[in-house]
Design a protein around this motif. Sequence first.
Motif, PDB file in Angstrom:
ATOM      1  N   ILE A1364       0.845  -1.208   0.000  1.00 23.90           N
ATOM      2  CA  ILE A1364       0.000   0.000   0.000  1.00 23.90           C
ATOM      3  C   ILE A1364       0.884   1.263   0.000  1.00 23.90           C
ATOM      4  O   ILE A1364       0.624   2.241  -0.718  1.00 23.90           O
ATOM      5  N   PHE A1365       1.984   1.213   0.827  1.00 24.31           N
ATOM      6  CA  PHE A1365       2.897   2.386   0.858  1.00 24.31           C
ATOM      7  C   PHE A1365       3.467   2.656  -0.529  1.00 24.31           C
ATOM      8  O   PHE A1365       3.650   3.787  -0.937  1.00 24.31           O
ATOM      9  N   ARG A1366       3.737   1.589  -1.261  1.00 19.59           N
ATOM     10  CA  ARG A1366       4.276   1.744  -2.632  1.00 19.59           C
ATOM     11  C   ARG A1366       3.270   2.554  -3.471  1.00 19.59           C
ATOM     12  O   ARG A1366       3.675   3.443  -4.218  1.00 19.59           O
ATOM     13  N   VAL A1367       1.970   2.277  -3.342  1.00 19.07           N
ATOM     14  CA  VAL A1367       0.950   3.024  -4.099  1.00 19.07           C
ATOM     15  C   VAL A1367       0.940   4.486  -3.643  1.00 19.07           C
ATOM     16  O   VAL A1367       0.908   5.408  -4.463  1.00 19.07           O
ATOM     17  N   PHE A1368       0.979   4.684  -2.295  1.00 21.33           N
ATOM     18  CA  PHE A1368       0.975   6.064  -1.773  1.00 21.33           C
ATOM     19  C   PHE A1368       2.164   6.851  -2.331  1.00 21.33           C
ATOM     20  O   PHE A1368       2.049   8.026  -2.654  1.00 21.33           O
ATOM     21  N   ASN A1369       3.314   6.132  -2.454  1.00 19.66           N
ATOM     22  CA  ASN A1369       4.511   6.836  -2.938  1.00 19.66           C
ATOM     23  C   ASN A1369       4.425   7.131  -4.431  1.00 19.66           C
ATOM     24  O   ASN A1369       4.663   8.236  -4.876  1.00 19.66           O
ATOM     25  N   LYS A1370       4.064   6.099  -5.223  1.00 23.84           N
ATOM     26  CA  LYS A1370       4.179   6.205  -6.673  1.00 23.84           C
ATOM     27  C   LYS A1370       2.927   6.735  -7.348  1.00 23.84           C
ATOM     28  O   LYS A1370       3.006   7.440  -8.337  1.00 23.84           O
ATOM     29  N   PRO A1372      -0.115   8.535  -6.097  1.00 23.53           N
ATOM     30  CA  PRO A1372      -0.905   9.151  -5.009  1.00 23.53           C
ATOM     31  C   PRO A1372      -2.375   9.370  -5.377  1.00 23.53           C
ATOM     32  O   PRO A1372      -3.231   9.427  -4.495  1.00 23.53           O
ATOM     33  N   THR A1373      -2.727   9.449  -6.674  1.00 24.15           N
ATOM     34  CA  THR A1373      -4.132   9.743  -6.997  1.00 24.15           C
ATOM     35  C   THR A1373      -4.990   8.486  -7.023  1.00 24.15           C
ATOM     36  O   THR A1373      -6.218   8.559  -6.982  1.00 24.15           O
ATOM     37  N   SER A1374      -4.340   7.341  -7.187  1.00 19.94           N
ATOM     38  CA  SER A1374      -5.165   6.121  -7.339  1.00 19.94           C
ATOM     39  C   SER A1374      -5.516   5.521  -5.971  1.00 19.94           C
ATOM     40  O   SER A1374      -5.085   5.987  -4.931  1.00 19.94           O
ATOM     41  N   LYS A1375      -6.312   4.473  -6.056  1.00 23.52           N
ATOM     42  CA  LYS A1375      -6.852   3.881  -4.824  1.00 23.52           C
ATOM     43  C   LYS A1375      -6.256   2.473  -4.611  1.00 23.52           C
ATOM     44  O   LYS A1375      -5.952   1.787  -5.572  1.00 23.52           O
ATOM     45  N   ALA A1376      -6.197   2.099  -3.324  1.00 22.73           N
ATOM     46  CA  ALA A1376      -5.811   0.711  -2.984  1.00 22.73           C
ATOM     47  C   ALA A1376      -7.048   0.026  -2.404  1.00 22.73           C
ATOM     48  O   ALA A1376      -7.799   0.629  -1.636  1.00 22.73           O
ATOM     49  N   VAL A1377      -7.251  -1.246  -2.812  1.00 25.53           N
ATOM     50  CA  VAL A1377      -8.393  -2.004  -2.254  1.00 25.53           C
ATOM     51  C   VAL A1377      -7.839  -3.228  -1.505  1.00 25.53           C
ATOM     52  O   VAL A1377      -7.008  -3.960  -2.055  1.00 25.53           O
ATOM     53  N   TYR A1378      -8.306  -3.360  -0.279  1.00 22.24           N
ATOM     54  CA  TYR A1378      -7.872  -4.523   0.535  1.00 22.24           C
ATOM     55  C   TYR A1378      -9.112  -5.374   0.783  1.00 22.24           C
ATOM     56  O   TYR A1378     -10.095  -4.901   1.347  1.00 22.24           O
ATOM     57  N   ILE A1379      -9.077  -6.643   0.308  1.00 23.40           N
ATOM     58  CA  ILE A1379     -10.256  -7.507   0.460  1.00 23.40           C
ATOM     59  C   ILE A1379      -9.968  -8.577   1.527  1.00 23.40           C
ATOM     60  O   ILE A1379      -9.006  -9.337   1.395  1.00 23.40           O
ATOM     61  N   ALA A1380     -10.798  -8.581   2.544  1.00 19.93           N
ATOM     62  CA  ALA A1380     -10.648  -9.610   3.602  1.00 19.93           C
ATOM     63  C   ALA A1380     -11.906 -10.476   3.605  1.00 19.93           C
ATOM     64  O   ALA A1380     -13.002  -9.952   3.399  1.00 19.93           O
ATOM     65  N   PRO A1381     -11.781 -11.778   3.840  1.00 19.08           N
ATOM     66  CA  PRO A1381     -12.928 -12.681   3.633  1.00 19.08           C
ATOM     67  C   PRO A1381     -14.049 -12.530   4.665  1.00 19.08           C
ATOM     68  O   PRO A1381     -15.161 -12.917   4.403  1.00 19.08           O
ATOM     69  N   LEU A1382     -13.755 -11.997   5.874  1.00 22.62           N
ATOM     70  CA  LEU A1382     -14.796 -11.927   6.903  1.00 22.62           C
ATOM     71  C   LEU A1382     -14.984 -10.501   7.369  1.00 22.62           C
ATOM     72  O   LEU A1382     -14.036  -9.731   7.447  1.00 22.62           O
ATOM     73  N   LEU A1401      -0.890   9.199   8.894  1.00 21.11           N
ATOM     74  CA  LEU A1401      -0.394   9.509   7.551  1.00 21.11           C
ATOM     75  C   LEU A1401      -1.326  10.466   6.804  1.00 21.11           C
ATOM     76  O   LEU A1401      -1.022  10.920   5.717  1.00 21.11           O
ATOM     77  N   GLY A1402      -2.519  10.663   7.402  1.00 26.36           N
ATOM     78  CA  GLY A1402      -3.449  11.589   6.761  1.00 26.36           C
ATOM     79  C   GLY A1402      -4.092  11.057   5.501  1.00 26.36           C
ATOM     80  O   GLY A1402      -4.576  11.812   4.659  1.00 26.36           O
ATOM     81  N   LYS A1403      -4.091   9.761   5.302  1.00 26.10           N
ATOM     82  CA  LYS A1403      -4.751   9.163   4.137  1.00 26.10           C
ATOM     83  C   LYS A1403      -6.155   8.728   4.551  1.00 26.10           C
ATOM     84  O   LYS A1403      -6.373   8.271   5.662  1.00 26.10           O
ATOM     85  N   LYS A1404      -7.111   8.789   3.617  1.00 22.07           N
ATOM     86  CA  LYS A1404      -8.485   8.458   3.983  1.00 22.07           C
ATOM     87  C   LYS A1404      -8.739   6.964   3.814  1.00 22.07           C
ATOM     88  O   LYS A1404      -8.523   6.418   2.740  1.00 22.07           O
ATOM     89  N   VAL A1405      -9.174   6.309   4.928  1.00 27.73           N
ATOM     90  CA  VAL A1405      -9.454   4.860   4.894  1.00 27.73           C
ATOM     91  C   VAL A1405     -10.957   4.685   5.056  1.00 27.73           C
ATOM     92  O   VAL A1405     -11.582   5.338   5.904  1.00 27.73           O
ATOM     93  N   ILE A1406     -11.520   3.840   4.222  1.00 28.52           N
ATOM     94  CA  ILE A1406     -12.988   3.696   4.290  1.00 28.52           C
ATOM     95  C   ILE A1406     -13.387   2.213   4.288  1.00 28.52           C
ATOM     96  O   ILE A1406     -12.741   1.388   3.657  1.00 28.52           O
ATOM     97  N   GLU A1407     -14.448   1.891   5.058  1.00 31.65           N
ATOM     98  CA  GLU A1407     -14.922   0.497   5.144  1.00 31.65           C
ATOM     99  C   GLU A1407     -16.117   0.337   4.223  1.00 31.65           C
ATOM    100  O   GLU A1407     -17.002   1.185   4.180  1.00 31.65           O
ATOM    101  N   LEU A1408     -16.140  -0.780   3.503  1.00 34.51           N
ATOM    102  CA  LEU A1408     -17.244  -1.023   2.573  1.00 34.51           C
ATOM    103  C   LEU A1408     -17.718  -2.471   2.789  1.00 34.51           C
ATOM    104  O   LEU A1408     -17.141  -3.410   2.272  1.00 34.51           O
ATOM    105  N   THR A1409     -18.753  -2.628   3.646  1.00 38.40           N
ATOM    106  CA  THR A1409     -19.274  -3.982   3.902  1.00 38.40           C
ATOM    107  C   THR A1409     -20.784  -3.915   3.895  1.00 38.40           C
ATOM    108  O   THR A1409     -21.363  -2.842   3.695  1.00 38.40           O
TER     109      THR A1409
END
Length: 1772
Positions: A1364-1370, A1372-1382, A1401-1409
């Motif tokens: 995820i840090f790699r995305v933040f560094n390289k 910055p405009t795109s989004k990262a999606v983390y999928i967890a099974p439960l 870090l001041g990045k916006k994290v959002i839950e989508l369930t």
Amino acid sequence: MALPRLTGALRSFSNVTKQDNYNEEVADLKLKRSKLHEQVLDFGLTWKKIVKFLNEKLEKNKMQNINEDLKDILQAAKQIVGTDNGREAIESGAAFLFMTFHMTDSVGYMETKAIRQTFGPFPSSSATSACNATNRIISHFNQDDLTAFVQMAENPCNDRVVFGKNLAFSFDMYDLDYFDELPINGESQKTISLDYKKFLNEQFQESYTPELKPVEKTNGSLLWCEVEKYLNATLKEMTEAPRIEDLCSTLYDMLASAKSGDELQDELFELLGPEGLDLIEKLLQNRIAIVDRFLNSSSDHKFQVLQDSCKKILGENAKPNYGCQVTIQSEQEKQLMKQYRREEKRIARREKKAGEDGEVSGEGVLPFDPKELRIQREHALLNARSAPILGRQRDMEVEKIRYPHVYDSQAQARETSAFIAGAKMILPEGIQRDNTKLYEEVKIPYSEPMPVGFEEKPVYIQDLDEVGQLAFKGMKRLNRIQSIVFETAYNTNENMLICAPTGAGKTNIAMLTVLHEIRQHFHQGVIKKNEFKIVYVAPMKALAAEMTNYFSKRLEPLGIVVKELTGDMQLSKSEILRTQMLVTTPEKWDVVTRKSVGDVALSQIVKLLILDEVHLLHEDRGPVLESIVARTLRQVESTQSMIRILGLSATLPNYLDVATFLHVNPYIGLFYFDGRFRPVPLGQTFLGIKSTNKMQQLNNMDEVCYESVLKQVKAGHQVMVFVHARNATVRTAMSLIERAKNSGQISCFLPTEGPEYGHALKQVQKSRNKQVRELFSDGFSIHHAGMLRQDRNLVENLFSNGHIKVLVCTATLAWGVNLPAHAVIIKGTQIYAAKRGSFVDLGILDVMQIFGRAGRPQFDKFGEGIIITTHDKLSHYLSLLTQQNPIESQFLESLADNLNAEIALGTVTNVEEAVKWLSYTYLYVRMRANPLAYGISHKAYQIDPTLRKHREQLLIEVGQKLDKAKMIRFEERTGYFSSTDLGRTASHYYIKYNTIETFNELFDAHKTEGDIFAIVSKAEEFDQIKVREEEIEELDALLNNFCELSAPGGVENSYGKINILLQTYISRGEMDSFSLISDSAYVAQNAARIVRALFEIALRKRWPTMTYRLLNLSKVIDKRLWGWASPLRQFSVLPPHILTRLEEKNLTVDKLKDMRKDEIGHILHHVNIGLKVKQCVHQIPSVTMEASIQPITRTVLRVSLNIHPDFSWNDQVHGTVGEPWWIWVEDPTNDHIYHSEYFLALKKQVINKEAQLLVFTIPIFEPLPSQYYIRAVSDRWLGAEAVCIINFQHLILPERHPPHTELLDLQPLPITALGCKAYEALYNFSHFNPVQTQIFHTLYHTDCNVLLGAPTGSGKTVAAELAIFRVFNKYPTSKAVYIAPLKALVRERMDDWKLRIEEKLGKKVIELTGDVTPDMKSIAQADLIVTTPEKWDGVSRSWQNRSYVQQVSILIIDEIHLLGEERGPVLEVIVSRTNFISSHTEKPVRIVGLSTALANARDLADWLNIKQMGLFNFRPSVRPVPLEVHIQGFPGQHYCPRMASMNKPAFQAIRSHSPAKPVLIFVSSRRQTRLTALELIAFLATEEDPKQWLNMDEQEMDNIIGTVRDSNLKLTLAFGIGMHHAGLHERDRKTVEELFVNCKVQVLIATSTLAWGVNFPAHLVIIKGTEYYDGKTRRYVDFPITDVLQMMGRAGRPQFDDQGKAVILVHDIKKDFYKKFLYEPFPVESSLLGVLSDHLNAEIAGGTITSKQDAMDYITWTYFFRRLIMNPSRQR
């Protein structure tokens, strides 16, 4: 006359035995006694002597004919004597017949009379045949030979050694040489011998030295001579004259007494009669001289006198002494004796020395003279003679504790002492003794009732509460005993022991305690029936049935259900649950509690245990009672539950020991009532027949019995005569009638004519029983269990109405029916016991029960009990019935079996616990009270008064025995016991230890049916069954007619006999001999159980042919049908001739299924039967099976088995629950079972024809075998089985898997490598771990796709953050999606990242369930979206319209190995769609997959488009904290009991692996969290510190508990145990998590979701059971292996532990499967195929797929496509 035995007192001074080492085996004693018995039997003319004589005198060729004649005589004797008295009686009868007929050639009047007098009525044909046979034998001899032989046999030459002649006598405790001359106290040496004749010669003959004064000549010899004269003159005509020496010593005693001459004169006259006047005169004139001469004679005569008077004082008797003896001496006497003995030794020693050195050393000389001592001793003895024997209390009984409810007259005054048959007894006062030539009679008069105490108040039923009134409806008040115990029984919870005579109303006392229990569960007028169970243990099935009826009737108004649970009456689990009170036998209850029935465990909700007839503790079945009580008491202590115990017993002497054993408080719960409390007082008469000749004995018994009966009948009373065999009832009745007719007394017995008599006569004439009809007219009748029920009822009614005067019956009448009579007579006390295989003494329990029938409560003032036995058993029954002998424990004999049962149950796991368990037994109580009886020396007892060492030693020995037999594993170093399959089988099937040893030796995989029967017949259970000569012919016939298999051992050996009986039982053969019938029933009952046990053993050993054979054999025994008979024989509705015809025509079930009913009718020549046969054929259970197989890896197959029931259900035939089947997979080439399970086809499924699906895994080996068989065999029905073949011809195994990534030995990377201070601040460690170090570059510095397979706990979350840090560094405009099974995992990530990534870090994290759906705007602004697969699938389906989906540059999928599970297809579709999107938008999307270690990582990597660089698949062993795994298997078909049996091992795992570090226990359901927690608390309760798992101040904890809502959690937290499941309130869950993470509570019990959801590792993880209940299929299914791995992954805390531990408790049949996969990575398969249509539909709806080609292309993107190529068989 039996020879007398040496008493202990004499033994200690002679060389007969060494005193210090007297531990003669009981068996030796028995051997001696049996030899003596044989000697006695050998006296007179015996059958053996006759046979021997004939063999010696005649040539071989003649002997053949003679043998036939001898057989004829035996056969005649058998018919005349009857078979129920055993071989001995028949042989002595035969000898009697030979004697009777050897002088005559026909059966004349005299002979008939002689036989009739001896045997009663007899068939004349038998006498004639015996006479003829005897004459044929005699014809070979001349008369003189014969007469000489008969005389010689009758008067054997008197060459017996006189008793005691060969004993050398000594006063020192060393062995004497026989010839040593013995020095005595320095006087002239004279040998003392026990030769009585010699003693008499010296004593009385004029053989003294000439120095003796003439006066002495006149007196000693005068006494002797005068007596001799007198006897010669007067007693010539008497047959049994008294011996001279007896009379001399009697007269001397009288002369030496302190009486005056006149008194003496009268006494002597009484003794000697008018003929003795001259003698009396002479004696009185020379009285002083005679006595003086005796006292002043030479010193060894003095010694003789001393010895004599000693004998008098010690109460020595002319008859032999049995049993223990008590010597009473005053303190003064004791001291004197000691001094005297010491002195003797010293002098003897000194003399010995003098002999050696020729001089005496001066030290040894003592100041006093032993002669004086002797004189003192004589005076003491003389004084003691005149003093009353029982005048002094013994020192030990200084103060006697008085218990409030003990009414024991004998304890208060141990009355007069008497000798019965030579044994010393204490009998009640007023006893009358009568000694005749025929018998010795002891009469104990009935005792007057106890006067009513002023505090005794009768309890009236109307004063009770409504529960009591309903139960005692129809009664006015409680009787006296019930009123005394009322307060304790009805209003307290105390354990109680009630000892009271039979018939005193103990059942109602039990009723009072039952009502007390019911009242405790009685709230607002409702009885909470599911909260309690009451168990009533009765010693016999007949009694259990009676009690069930009684309690049912009484408790019906309260709605309480009472059921019988015995060997005859099985109950299903649901019936047991619906029942509140169970009446059972000790063995049955032992078996039920041995199999812990899980959490609905019966034993858990038992609140009251009633043990009837507790005095059975000293009989063979005592150990069973002990083990039940010990188990119950341990349960009370371990679970802190209250189980009340009520013991009911007949009066027994050591009631205090029994009270201690039952944990009864003697001041509150002990009630003892002696004979004075009988409702009808009982007078007892004991008759001991003196004759030793068996035949004479029987004759005398009949004679005495007749006299007793006559006396009662003349007094107008009814009599019951109890005999011990069914056919003996008729014979006894006939013999009594015969005697009455001969003596002209028959009129006394005739029924009184009256109006009712005619009616009774009519009823009797209707009876089918010939004997009942014949006997009735004489006023007699019979009653036994072999009669029809209606006949028995008829006889009972006639007797109670007074039409029958004498009823001859067997003991069953006393148990089953309450039919009292004024007098009961027990004729003979030898009873045939099939269990022992021989005649045994009638048990005290039976005697008491029979005597309990004496006296009719409304009519009689007292009852009479008469017991007629042999003289040698007289003292035995007297002491039993007057409670002389304390009851001892028999537990040692079955210690091995009981210990094994406790180990199998899991209640005893080490020697320590076993020692504690033993302290709950009655054995322990008695070992401390009477250590010598249990082989514990007095010294050992003093050193170790709690006998701890002795118990430990006992248990270690037994442990070693069990270990040798492979029933347990016993590790001697640590003292741990663990159960094995064999031990568990033995415990559940009640198989004895010795039997298991036999099985270990003889049983293997290749035995035939015949071999199995041979092995079974050698089981220890049948040890007692013996072969009797009179049965051999009949056994031979049975062998030829009914035995289908060979019977090794034949008729001569007991195991051959057992085999024959078992096969005859199966063939339904008829037997004549009474002993064979009872043996056969015993054999059948036990064999069925043993074969079942063997079946389990074979199944556990995985031998298919053997398993199949044994299952069939066990059904063969149950159904009594051979396997080759038609299966239709199992239906009782079909007539036998039809079945025979079916077998002749060879019509199999399959053929019959295909035929129409009219065809069947025609073939059987019986048109109407066709339909019935057809119905039966369709009712035989059958199933069809279809199996599909899928290889998981190259060595493991998953089998899905569909089972379709294919038969019609009928409740009468199949019951109402289901039909049980055994299913196993066998490999025919290797003869091995790979999987087996028990399966129940439920009624509902059969009726609806529902199929059931079983899924299991089995191993396969290369090269592939041609096929495996799946076999289904019905558990109950013969001929019901099915086979399904698994064929491996077209099976394609998956590819071999590429190797794992090696973990390189790199320098750990510091976190500064991130090159960004903000990132570094997020971590609280300084270096990355080895796995993270190795993947750091690929994740942080490249954009390639990555698949990381590493075990749980190796820091994969950090890897996701790096990407995820790699995305933040390289980008910055795109989004990262983390999928967890439960959702739970999403929650956990959100909590963590909100804090670290959003705030720091001041990045916006959002839950989508499903729970949280933010608006479009906030999603568009988010940098990191955390979501679940389903949600992201839903969102990304319309990717064309959603710009934010197209802005995603990285997709991190956690736990990607879940592809293979139920929700896998969604993940598959997401990845396929992402690849599809990126190919369309031409924006690359990086995919990072995180998973556990994988087997086929390469396939997954190909699909994710990962080249060599991005694939990291480490071994399962590469964990930051190494893991030690223990797998334990648990048997049992049912889930709940299996879970319950895991509690103790779980507790032990905590104690041994993690006593002070945090522990996580995973269970399958909320209910299991609660049950497990409560069980662990119960185990903690037995520890020294029950709160050892709570690591905080109790006060603090109380405050926290105050905030908790869940009531169970409040309880468990106090003990340091947390619970965690979805049903808890959010705040409760948070509290528990916090307490556990901070180590305030040590143990956390959680459901499996926690493994995924929350990451708090523990040192030890216990997985308790790997199945969960699946609501969809309504059965228990296995956790996915991934879940198990995930749970295990929680073991080991990275910063604290150097190793983690996981303990996995599984069902034993799955143990191998888990062993394999926990150490071997798991292949991930696709499960898209099943739901492909849904996903295609979604894509078509979304417009992605528009043509068939599109669909084909779409499928090529999926993982399913990859696996289809690799493992085609799996994806079918």
